[in-house]
Scaffold this motif. Structure first.
Motif, PDB file in Angstrom:
ATOM      1  N   HIS A   1      11.429  40.158 -22.611  1.00 58.04           N
ATOM      2  CA  HIS A   1      12.679  39.434 -22.353  1.00 58.04           C
ATOM      3  C   HIS A   1      12.528  38.259 -21.386  1.00 58.04           C
ATOM      4  O   HIS A   1      12.905  37.138 -21.726  1.00 58.04           O
TER       5      HIS A   1
ATOM      6  N   THR B   1      11.206  35.172 -22.767  1.00 57.47           N
ATOM      7  CA  THR B   1      11.897  34.567 -23.902  1.00 57.47           C
ATOM      8  C   THR B   1      13.212  33.900 -23.513  1.00 57.47           C
ATOM      9  O   THR B   1      14.014  33.597 -24.386  1.00 57.47           O
ATOM     10  N   ASP B   2      13.473  33.723 -22.216  1.00 56.12           N
ATOM     11  CA  ASP B   2      14.635  32.920 -21.848  1.00 56.12           C
ATOM     12  C   ASP B   2      14.209  31.853 -20.841  1.00 56.12           C
ATOM     13  O   ASP B   2      13.012  31.585 -20.693  1.00 56.12           O
TER      14      ASP B   2
ATOM     15  N   SER C   1      20.152  42.398 -28.051  1.00 56.63           N
ATOM     16  CA  SER C   1      19.761  41.616 -26.875  1.00 56.63           C
ATOM     17  C   SER C   1      18.311  41.135 -26.993  1.00 56.63           C
ATOM     18  O   SER C   1      17.895  40.255 -26.260  1.00 56.63           O
ATOM     19  N   THR C   2      17.555  41.707 -27.923  1.00 51.20           N
ATOM     20  CA  THR C   2      16.213  41.185 -28.200  1.00 51.20           C
ATOM     21  C   THR C   2      16.275  40.156 -29.321  1.00 51.20           C
ATOM     22  O   THR C   2      15.738  39.059 -29.200  1.00 51.20           O
TER      23      THR C   2
ATOM     24  N   ARG D   1      17.101  36.419 -28.901  1.00 52.93           N
ATOM     25  CA  ARG D   1      16.197  35.617 -28.095  1.00 52.93           C
ATOM     26  C   ARG D   1      15.233  34.815 -28.980  1.00 52.93           C
ATOM     27  O   ARG D   1      14.342  34.143 -28.468  1.00 52.93           O
TER      28      ARG D   1
ATOM     29  N   THR E   1      25.691  40.793 -24.749  1.00 48.36           N
ATOM     30  CA  THR E   1      24.375  40.147 -24.694  1.00 48.36           C
ATOM     31  C   THR E   1      24.490  38.623 -24.603  1.00 48.36           C
ATOM     32  O   THR E   1      25.302  38.020 -25.324  1.00 48.36           O
ATOM     33  N   GLY E   2      23.709  38.019 -23.718  1.00 51.41           N
ATOM     34  CA  GLY E   2      23.589  36.561 -23.693  1.00 51.41           C
ATOM     35  C   GLY E   2      24.830  35.831 -23.251  1.00 51.41           C
ATOM     36  O   GLY E   2      25.039  34.667 -23.614  1.00 51.41           O
TER      37      GLY E   2
ATOM     38  N   ARG F   1      23.178  31.711 -25.915  1.00 52.87           N
ATOM     39  CA  ARG F   1      21.755  31.375 -25.949  1.00 52.87           C
ATOM     40  C   ARG F   1      21.350  30.838 -27.316  1.00 52.87           C
ATOM     41  O   ARG F   1      20.628  29.846 -27.416  1.00 52.87           O
TER      42      ARG F   1
ATOM     43  N   TYR G   1      19.724  27.255 -28.554  1.00 53.46           N
ATOM     44  CA  TYR G   1      18.544  27.127 -29.422  1.00 53.46           C
ATOM     45  C   TYR G   1      18.825  26.118 -30.550  1.00 53.46           C
ATOM     46  O   TYR G   1      18.023  25.230 -30.831  1.00 53.46           O
TER      47      TYR G   1
END
Lengths: 279, 279, 279, 279, 279, 279
Positions: D132, D135-136, D176-177, D180, E54-55, E234, E238
């Protein structure tokens, strides 16, 4: 000689057999012919299984017999996370590499102790299988990791305890284990004997002890009808001790007899009522 | 020379083959042609599986054959927590780094012992798979962690025991394992032979031994009808030993035959009645 | 120089490639075009999967091909407790710290051996995934714990065995693994060839061998109708060996063919009857 | 100086960045705009997820992009037994105590490699969570066990592959993965391109390659109707290689296309029929 | 002095508090009163729980607050394989024996950092229980394995994040943990603020950013109706980054917004249609 | 002497008993006769079980009693990943080999501390079984791995906490454990006492504290009707602290009382309404 790195081997200290002897006579009130039966079994070095409910005196009985026979006693409280190594021994790291350390079962086999495996049914199968060669004509214990075959001392005997009430489908001794033991049944003592024990251990008069025993009997009748177990002799002794410290009997009974047993409001009312009948 | 740190290598001591020889002839009463069959299998170094109920004499038979053949015997009590390393060996930490220590199976393969894996079905799959190359034309044991391929000694043979009654869906030998063994069926001996054994091992007269065997037969008929297993020969010997120590037959039978077998009150009544019929 | 603690590095000994060569021609009777197909696959260094029932000769076939091709053979019996480290290698503790020890797969990749993973479906996923980069155009093996990328020797090939009968929902190879192998089907040999094998390996005459094969055929027809597997060629060889040691054919067949296969009384009667038909 | 024990620290050797460079241009046939899209994502150092079935060329694509961009590539085949330490690194025992060893992800972050986690969904959650912070916007990797915060090299990028067909309830990436990554869809190439690949890689003429592709198309239509997956391009290349070694096309197709895919007799008949249509 | 083996103790280096300070002001756009509320909670050193999808910016918010307050920040990405030791610390082997190494939580408690446990609900119970004494009036951390009781630095505060959408029956915080935290709700920012963020972080003009946010809103309405989560801020960034690299908006949206989110063909059509509405 | 390698043993430092003493009188408001009852139990060294919901003051009570009695207190937060070794101790590697390190339970037994096992029901069975010999007439702790039998210091007492609301079928104390403890029931204090606590600890006036308590009572009535637990006294103190930092009461109540408790929108509306009633 100058310049030579010296190292002394730190040898395993001799096992101190005496530390496992029971020093004073444990307080034990025989109930039936259990003392004679155990004695005969010990003479044949027959492995013995003690069956009975929680807190009825099995541990005390083994201590009493060890004291009577003058043999050391090594007790192991079995549990489901105990491994065979916890019983037999393991290698520990040392300055000279690894060093073997005997487990309690191996120590008992070497010094000729009575080895008491308390609640053996809780242990995993490898524990119970590990005792097999010690419980038949071989009377030896292979330390497979060390490559040694320990021949048991002539005085060595194995004793296990077992609560039939717990015995579930998931957790039971295998027949090939059970059939290696002679078995003695235990139960709570008779009212008279139990009152004697409670008075003696709890420091209260006979009348108070008898009342506590009456309360316990009521709770034992509720076993399977809302209670998993009735009050043990140990809890009665706790209540007696609180009373002997000056606590009023109702508060003592609530703390030592009712609260530990159940959180069910109805069951508590029933038990409180039983307490109020006698105090 | 001054100032040089010396260290002596602590080499692995020679394996003591003699410690695995059976010193005295084990007491064994042949039942059928099992001695001749085993001898022929051993001549072909065929792996052998002994099938039969608990306490019927499988372990004693292997000891007897090892004694008869004059070969060392290494016995391993299998259990579900035993790993392949427990059989094959592992690295131990040493002052010079790690040192390989042969497991019992490897020792047996090296010195040409009969390796007896008791209740092999209890072991995890890695145990049973590990013996595969020792049980076909290869007769070798790859010590993968050590990078050594041990070629079995010409005298080496593998023997396993197996209780068909335990065989469940979860725990059974794989066909690819089973089909590596010749198999011999075992059962309790005939009444006459069993009484002979009980009298000899338990130290009682023939008449008492015969009564105990009669009680056992009654219990064996209850197998599957409330009992998981009937009384084994071993329990009969226990009862006989108690009697020979002066315990009255009824108490002895209760401790050695009835109590270990079951906690079910009805079943106990039935077994007590069987005891009372004879004593 | 005086006073300096010297330590010689104990280097990893050279891998002995020769110990993995098959010394004598293994006895193998080709059944179809499997020798030619394998040879072509080996020329392309294509990974090969051998499919077939227990004891039908897959292991012997790989040994035969390794002997024919003159390549070393490293065999690993897979099991569900085997880890990726057991295949690839691990760090061992040494006087100079930790030292890497190649696992059998890494050794095979380095020396250009045929690496045979027997019953690979028994292994955990990390085993099967670990072979992926060795089974495509990369032909390498990342030793992630060591930080080395081993490029496979040009002679290296990977072979796995697989018993489709075992294939369950829980245990099957992933498609991303399966689709890395060419596959060869194996089955029991024809009656004539099998009799030849049994006579040759078991030391009996052709007539006896043919009878044993007939019995096996009967058992194989019962597969799925009470038997998990029929009698393997290996068991037939066992029976032949017992007969050649002087055991009467019925006892030999009972020990080697019937008892290992099943404990079901009805099934045993059926198999006994098959035996009695021929002997 | 006399008498002083000297020890030289054995320092961790410099990471060899060059060993991770792709030496020769990998053979890759672009299908759509995937090369341009990946290049734009790499310019933003956006983490990329490659989605598609087994053997359709995802691994080859990453190798091709690493070669095109001139960046080192570190590939990790994920599996369900892989721990976070396998990715990040661990302490190894050394003569001077414990020494940290970077895992492949850490090495990639330090040297600015493309880190390709193949089949990341197979890994346990700790693997996916560990990436994680890489990846941000943080682009760092906390080595919690070492107490170091590795800031990723500007060239570093993370790529994962993912087979949507495997995606089950038990095994899926957390949102949440997933959120990303930019994602690129992959599929088998068109018939024309695939035939080109098979001819090129398998060493056969265009006509043969086209026939093999036709067979594959038939099998891919059976996906979900008796087959878990259709034949991959890789298997087609295998079949072509066997044919180029002189094996007749039917035998080659059976070994490389039919046998690896299924053991179901009906399915095999269907696939054999497809083979016979073309050869 | 000559001849004496000297060893310098390699002491634990001072913890570098500065490495945990946020150097530059993180880009954060406040949405409600969260900054003031957090500041009041920090003044009371109240443990804080950040709840939200998330995010949506929880991690960025903590970084912003740490920068605002001028306190070091230690972030731990929790996962189900993380043990209490990973948080608290462990003994490592050293030339002088074992040496204690503080874990990130202990470091934070000692230096007075804000310790941010990201997605704490993923951790096993021992992680969450380990923080209990740091979250009540005791404000200490018992290092039970080391026998030390660390009293937290006055600046120390604990912050955890929590995604209510993940909260399942199997994985939820215990009430005895939850009730140790004040909680702040987070959600995606308003359309205007989110467009501002996307334009700023993704390098596109306001109009493009607003279109991307509109697409995201459509996807968020599908949450629970075919999508597990809507597009995060996020992912919008991207897509913007790809557009700013020259990729056409539709391809950028497909790679960054649609493909990562779902593999369901219908859902993809719906999302593609949303993209086509705006680009 | 020149050339001799010297090594000083690094001995285990004396246990610092004083660090476990409570320095200042903890703020505790007695509710019933719990102080007197505990005192009597301590005089008999009876093991005590504290029963009650989360955050009602059990931990504070033990601290208060330890301060009152002037005894050291060692607290262990139990969890399902805690092993018996975490309580009892383990061997650590040292320059002279392995060195035993006492766990918190052993330290408490040696120095005569009150050992408080918080939420003991969370621990695995080996934890609870390990305390058995410390909770009956034996009052000892066998360190089986070390081969030492620790006799408890006369001041030693064991206390456990237990939340009956958590008690599930999977996680409950065994009767053989329960019946070793006298038990005291705890609950939230009366409204008046609780307001006093909140005012004192949270730094707000009595009126505000009373309003917060009223809100808490509403939430406690919802226990089992949509809430797992009502608001604890601790949360009320949190809300009061925020108010005392200048936060408006509604925001404070939302952050400290409503958000931590539930994510259910309806439940939140109900709780918000309760807040709005009072503020």
């Amino acid at each position: 000689m100058a310049g030579v790195c010296e190292r002394e081997s730190n040898e395993m200290s001799e096992i101190d057999r005496d530390q496992y002897l029971i020093e004073r006579e444990p307080y034990y009130r025989p109930v039936q012919n259990e003392v004679a039966m155990y004695r005969a079994a010990y003479e044949a070095r027959m492995p013995v299984m003690l069956k009975g409910p929680t807190g009825c005196g099995k541990t005390r009985f083994v201590e009493y017999m060890a004291w009577t026979l003058g043999k050391p006693l090594i007790t192991v409280a079995c549990n489901e996370d105990m491994t065979a190594s916890d019983l037999v021994g393991r290698f520990l790291l040392d300055i000279n590499g690894t060093k073997w350390q005997d487990g309690p079962l191996t120590v008992a086999a070497r010094i000729g102790a009575i080895c008491y495996l308390d609640e053996v049914v809780e242990a995993r199968q490898d524990t119970t299988v590990v005792i097999h060669p010690l419980t038949d004509h071989r009377r030896n214990l292979p330390l497979e990791k060390k490559g040694e075959l320990v021949q048991a001392h002539p005085d060595f005997q194995i004793v296990i305890s077992y609560n039939p009430g717990y015995q579930s489908l998931m957790k039971d001794l295998k027949q090939s284990t059970k059939q290696r033991f002679g078995a003695l049944d235990f139960d709570y003592p008779t009212a008279e004997i139990e009152a004697e024990i409670v008075a003696h251990e709890g420091g209260v008069d006979k009348a108070t002890a008898e009342k506590l025993v009456q309360i316990a009997h009521r709770s034992r009748n509720l076993k399977g009808h809302g209670l998993d177990e009735g009050m043990s002799t140990r809890l009665l002794v706790y209540a007696a001790q609180l009373i002997s410290k000056g606590v009023d009997p109702q508060s003592a009974a609530r703390m030592a007899l009712v609260c530990p047993l159940t959180d069910d409001p109805d069951m508590r009312d029933t038990l409180d009522a039983a307490v109020n009948t006698y105090f």
